[in-house]
Scaffold this active site. Structure first.
Site, PDB file in Angstrom:
ATOM      1  N   GLN A   1      -4.036 -20.989  20.099  1.00 59.80           N
ATOM      2  CA  GLN A   1      -4.874 -20.067  19.322  1.00 59.80           C
ATOM      3  C   GLN A   1      -4.938 -18.691  19.986  1.00 59.80           C
ATOM      4  O   GLN A   1      -5.382 -17.722  19.369  1.00 59.80           O
ATOM      5  CB  GLN A   1      -6.286 -20.633  19.189  1.00 59.80           C
ATOM      6  CG  GLN A   1      -6.348 -21.891  18.344  1.00 59.80           C
ATOM      7  CD  GLN A   1      -7.732 -22.514  18.287  1.00 59.80           C
ATOM      8  OE1 GLN A   1      -8.735 -21.830  18.439  1.00 59.80           O
ATOM      9  NE2 GLN A   1      -7.780 -23.807  18.070  1.00 59.80           N
ATOM     10  N   CYS A   2      -4.525 -18.632  21.252  1.00 58.65           N
ATOM     11  CA  CYS A   2      -4.512 -17.329  21.935  1.00 58.65           C
ATOM     12  C   CYS A   2      -3.388 -16.469  21.359  1.00 58.65           C
ATOM     13  O   CYS A   2      -2.337 -16.978  21.002  1.00 58.65           O
ATOM     14  CB  CYS A   2      -4.258 -17.502  23.431  1.00 58.65           C
ATOM     15  SG  CYS A   2      -5.465 -18.522  24.250  1.00 58.65           S
ATOM     16  N   THR A  23       0.816  -1.224   0.000  1.00 57.88           N
ATOM     17  CA  THR A  23       0.000   0.000   0.000  1.00 57.88           C
ATOM     18  C   THR A  23       0.843   1.265   0.000  1.00 57.88           C
ATOM     19  O   THR A  23       0.485   2.263  -0.624  1.00 57.88           O
ATOM     20  CB  THR A  23      -0.909   0.008   1.251  1.00 57.88           C
ATOM     21  OG1 THR A  23      -1.790  -1.094   1.152  1.00 57.88           O
ATOM     22  CG2 THR A  23      -1.719   1.276   1.357  1.00 57.88           C
TER      23      THR A  23
HETATM   24  N1  ASP Z   1      -2.606  -5.578   0.263  1.00 59.28           N
HETATM   25  C1  ASP Z   1      -1.524  -4.775   0.740  1.00 59.28           C
HETATM   26  C2  ASP Z   1      -0.276  -5.640   0.803  1.00 59.28           C
HETATM   27  O1  ASP Z   1      -0.092  -6.353   1.746  1.00 59.28           O
HETATM   28  C3  ASP Z   1      -1.859  -4.204   2.064  1.00 59.28           C
HETATM   29  C4  ASP Z   1      -0.821  -3.273   2.657  1.00 59.28           C
HETATM   30  O2  ASP Z   1       0.248  -3.037   2.131  1.00 59.28           O
HETATM   31  O3  ASP Z   1      -1.094  -2.728   3.710  1.00 59.28           O
HETATM   32  O4  ASP Z   1       0.494  -5.625  -0.109  1.00 59.28           O
END
Ligand code: ASP
Length: 410
Positions: free
Chosen positions: A344-345, A79
């Site tokens: 799982q915790c 992102t």
């Molecule tokens: N879908 C993106 C990734 O993991 C999400 C992110 O970067 O926050 O590449």
């Protein structure tokens, strides 16, 4: 101390520094060590793999002095470097040089920064062991040229990559800091700038004796520096996307960066950093739940080629007291499958001796994963299996703390 011009980082020439011309851009062939592997799906073994990676975009002078640290910034995708496609509205990767234009603050660093970008950049859902090998190859090829490394990575699988790198970079003596963001760096309220700038600062930080402050693979996110192999993504909405539940942060960032030096691992200065590249992905995660059926457990334990299971149990490592479950696990263990018990915790440790429902697992040959995260248990198993180790050796090393990934009290 450098400017961003024409879409690339340009470092001003430094006085008294040797000038090294741009590195040649050429594919690098990696010859992986030949280790035994007779199984299918065994990655990267007994073969030579050409990773078409190019040398970093270097700036006008390559230099290192005591007061001018250098950092290699590796952009894999995620992102942080995405932009909204005006037609579809979906986030897509864009050019890294564009990304850097959004962070003019980088100019103010007293630090040399070179960049390398994956081409094409990837969403981290597409991350896989071959790409971990590519990252490690880039780091090891330039290990002596930089004081630290920052990896920009999508958040979705960042914790897996951090775990993998922590095992692949044995006896690491320099910082490798992964970061990313929840909002693209071009957006007004982005968390990317803050994360990127502080990650670079941490990667170039030194102790008074000149050694790196944090010679570990870490994730830096939203004001916390965490040991990478202790970290889990916990939030798809908020900026504080990661948490290290079972190990305290190595540093907290406010007005100052407060390092917890007693929590930071130090390498053995007599040994060099040793890169590893091998993985075997014949691993499965099996999560128990009330009502789970024998046919499901049996199918998972009989997947062709399966070599290890991460068994996610209840509480401190407990499972239903079903005759068939114990039999299935015992038979799988007898067939040579390594079964690792993690809880799982999110917080806490497996203690199979604590309840009868845990003790029965111990008696089938299931081993403790202690306070491992799921990401860590999976990548550690793939790493150990990839090196052709037998069941006993894998069991022994799963019980050992290789890179600060588990807490063993005895
Ligand atoms: N879908 C993106 C990734 O993991 C999400 C992110 O970067 O926050 O590449």
């Amino acid at each position: 101390m450098y400017n961003i011009r024409q879409g690339r980082l340009v470092r001003p020439p430094c006085k008294d520094m040797p000038f090294v011309p741009h590195l040649q851009r050429k594919p690098i062939q990696i010859q992986f060590p030949s280790l035994p592997c007779n199984q299918r799906n065994c990655l990267l073994l007994n073969k030579s793999v050409t990773l078409h990676y190019h040398s970093p975009q270097t700036t006008e002078c390559e230099m290192k002095t005591a007061d001018c640290p250098s950092v290699l910034l590796i952009y894999t995708g995620g992102t942080i470097g995405m932009i909204e496609n005006p037609e579809t509205g979906a986030l897509e990767s864009f050019n890294f040089d564009e990304l850097l234009k959004h962070v003019p603050e980088l100019k103010r660093f007293n630090c040399h920064i070179s960049t390398y970008q994956f081409n094409p950049p990837i969403d981290s859902s597409d991350m896989e062991p071959e790409l971990w090998a590519k990252i490690v190859k880039i780091i090891s090829s330039h290990y002596n040229d930089y004081d630290g490394f920052v990896i920009l990575h999508g958040t979705d699988t960042m914790a897996y990559t951090a775990c993998a790198l922590s095992f692949m970079l044995e006896n690491l003596s320099k910082p490798v800091i992964l970061t990313g963001s929840q909002l693209p760096i071009g957006m007004l309220r982005t968390d990317g700038k803050e994360n990127l700038i502080t990650a670079i600062e941490i990667a170039s930080a030194r102790r008074p004796d000149g050694t790196p402050m944090v010679p570990e693979v870490c994730i830096f996110f939203e004001n916390e520096l965490m040991r990478g192999n202790r970290t889990t993504k916990i939030n798809a909405e908020n900026f504080n996307a990661f948490r290290s539940f079972n190990y305290p942060p190595l540093a907290k960032v406010g007005i100052h960066i407060r390092y917890e030096e007693h929590l930071i691992r130090r390498p053995d200065p007599s040994r060099p950093m040793k890169p590893h590249y091998l993985f075997d992905t014949n691993v499965v995660v099996l999560t128990l739940f009330p009502g789970i059926r024998e046919s499901i457990v049996s199918s998972v334990l009989h997947v062709p080629g399966i070599k290890a299971v991460v068994l996610k149990t209840f509480g401190s490592g407990n499972a239903p007291q079903k005759e068939w479950l114990i039999r299935q696990l015992k038979e799988a263990s007898d067939r040579g499958i390594v079964i690792v018990n993690i809880t799982q915790c999110q917080r806490g440790v497996v203690e199979m001796q604590r309840y009868g429902t845990g003790l029965q697992l111990l008696q089938t040959g299931v081993i403790s994963g202690y306070d491992s995260t799921p990401e860590c248990a999976v990548t550690k198993l793939m790493f150990l299996l990839g090196h052709g180790l037998n069941q006993q050796e894998v069991r022994r090393l799963m019980d050992s703390n290789l890179a600060g990934e588990i807490t063993k009290t005895c």
